[in-house]
Write an enzyme that holds these catalytic residues in place. Structure first.
Site, mmCIF file in Angstrom:
data_model
loop_
_atom_site.group_PDB
_atom_site.id
_atom_site.type_symbol
_atom_site.label_atom_id
_atom_site.label_comp_id
_atom_site.label_asym_id
_atom_site.label_seq_id
_atom_site.Cartn_x
_atom_site.Cartn_y
_atom_site.Cartn_z
ATOM 1 N N ARG A 170 0.786 -1.225 0.000
ATOM 2 C CA ARG A 170 0.000 0.000 0.000
ATOM 3 C C ARG A 170 0.821 1.279 0.000
ATOM 4 N NH1 ARG A 170 -2.611 -3.997 1.594
ATOM 5 N NH2 ARG A 170 -0.638 -4.479 2.581
ATOM 6 N N THR A 171 1.762 1.374 0.915
ATOM 7 C CA THR A 171 2.429 2.670 1.103
ATOM 8 C C THR A 171 3.216 3.049 -0.141
ATOM 9 O OG1 THR A 171 2.574 2.109 3.439
ATOM 10 C CG2 THR A 171 3.858 4.006 2.694
ATOM 11 N N LYS B 240 26.019 -3.811 -0.459
ATOM 12 C CA LYS B 240 27.492 -3.692 -0.511
ATOM 13 C C LYS B 240 28.026 -2.949 0.707
ATOM 14 C CE LYS B 240 26.912 -2.977 -5.453
ATOM 15 N NZ LYS B 240 26.864 -1.878 -6.409
ATOM 16 N N ARG C 162 11.143 3.799 3.508
ATOM 17 C CA ARG C 162 10.774 2.878 4.596
ATOM 18 C C ARG C 162 12.034 2.134 4.996
ATOM 19 N NH1 ARG C 162 5.682 -1.134 4.614
ATOM 20 N NH2 ARG C 162 4.751 0.870 5.149
ATOM 21 N N HIS D 237 4.791 5.763 11.583
ATOM 22 C CA HIS D 237 4.299 5.690 10.209
ATOM 23 C C HIS D 237 3.374 6.896 10.033
ATOM 24 C CE1 HIS D 237 3.174 4.174 6.402
ATOM 25 N NE2 HIS D 237 2.857 2.922 6.711
#
Ligand code: CP
Length: 301
Positions: free
Chosen positions: A50-51, A80, A101, A129
């Site tokens: 969703r986000t 890396k 995120r 959030h």
């Protein structure tokens, strides 16, 4: 406001204007392209449906473009050994805003210190959030018709659930809100949030009986038990399935009330509930596009 990091940034007049803008975005003509030529980078070190997709949809509906890495832990130079700070320094030269995120609480706060362009916190581990909290409060406004005098029952994984943490903090911007926390012992709401609510004079209580909590609620906000945050499978198994909203549970919910869930769900809302008009969670997910359109337009327009 340059960056969107935590709900502490949001005040009531700003929320009201954002919600008015989100209402306008519902009907924005397809040929209106206020962010034409702008680029949003979406950098996700944790899974999302969703986000990430609603941020990208929002940017495209505003006429902008998107560059993205959907599994930054594996498909970016993080594998890396590149730090999130170095990645942000570089991406801020490629894009006009970055939605990020990260699995680590606090990582996005570090990203903000090195970025030349707006950073939007799309979830930092079990931390916050904030854009989800905005779309959640907007959904309450849109569905119930008000954000004051609301009784909300928050259910499930309140310890690791960043959405309930952010929404609880955001509810300090409303008047006469009452929160009932319903959670298994192992995942009760943490004290930092309870203390913040106390300091703001928000009424809260804990309840072990889900049906009793539903009977008094305008909003039931169910959450998934977050398996990925537990140390062992057995700890997760001991908690999951404690509170399930099914058709029988829905008989305890007033007719005017709604059920919300940030999604994804596993089994904590039975699919038989989906056709109940009070099941607002898919409408809630759709609202994410309109709220993120309003937000991006404000930051970049
Ligand atoms: N609500 C939410 O954050 O969903 P995703 O994890 O799919 O982005």
């Amino acid at each position: 406001m340059k960056h969107i990091l935590a709900v502490d940034q949001f005040e009531r007049p700003w929320l009201e204007s954002l919600f008015t803008e989100a209402d306008r975005m519902r009907d924005l003509p397809r040929d209106a392209e206020p962010l034409r030529g702008k680029i949003l980078a979406t950098i996700f070190y944790e899974p999302s449906s969703r986000t990430r997709l609603s941020f990208e949809s929002a940017m495209m509906r505003l006429g902008g473009n998107v560059i993205s890495t959907e599994n930054a832990s594996e498909f970016s130079s993080a594998i890396k050994g590149e730090t999130v700070e170095d990645t942000m320094r570089m991406v801020s030269g490629y894009a006009d805003a970055i939605a990020i995120r990260h699995f680590e609480e606090g990582a996005i706060a570090r990203a903000v210190t090195v970025s030349d362009v707006p950073i939007l916190n799309a979830g930092d581990g079990p931390g916050e959030h904030p854009t989800q909290a905005l779309l959640d409060l907007y959904t309450i406004h849109h569905e119930i018709g008000r954000i004051d005098d609301i009784h909300i029952a928050m259910v499930g994984d309140l310890k690791y659930g960043r959405t309930v943490r952010s929404l609880s903090l955001l509810l300090r911007q409303t008047n006469n809100c009452h929160i009932t926390f319903v959670a298994p012992n192992a995942v009760r709401m943490r004290d930092d949030i309870k203390d913040a609510l106390d300091a703001a004079g928000v009424h809260w209580q804990e309840e072990s009986d889900l049906h009793a909590a539903m009977e008094n609620a305008d909003v039931v906000y169910q959450t998934r038990i977050q398996k990925e945050r537990f140390d062992s499978e057995s700890d997760y198994e001991a908690v999951k399935g404690t509170y399930v909203i099914d058709a029988e549970a829905m008989t305890h919910l007033p007719a005017h009330a709604i059920v919300m869930h940030p999604l994804p769900r596993v089994d904590e809302i039975a699919t038989e509930v989906d056709t109940d008009p009070r099941a607002a969670y898919f409408r809630q997910a759709r609202n994410g596009v309109f709220v993120r359109m309003a937000l991006l337009n404000q930051l970049l327009g």
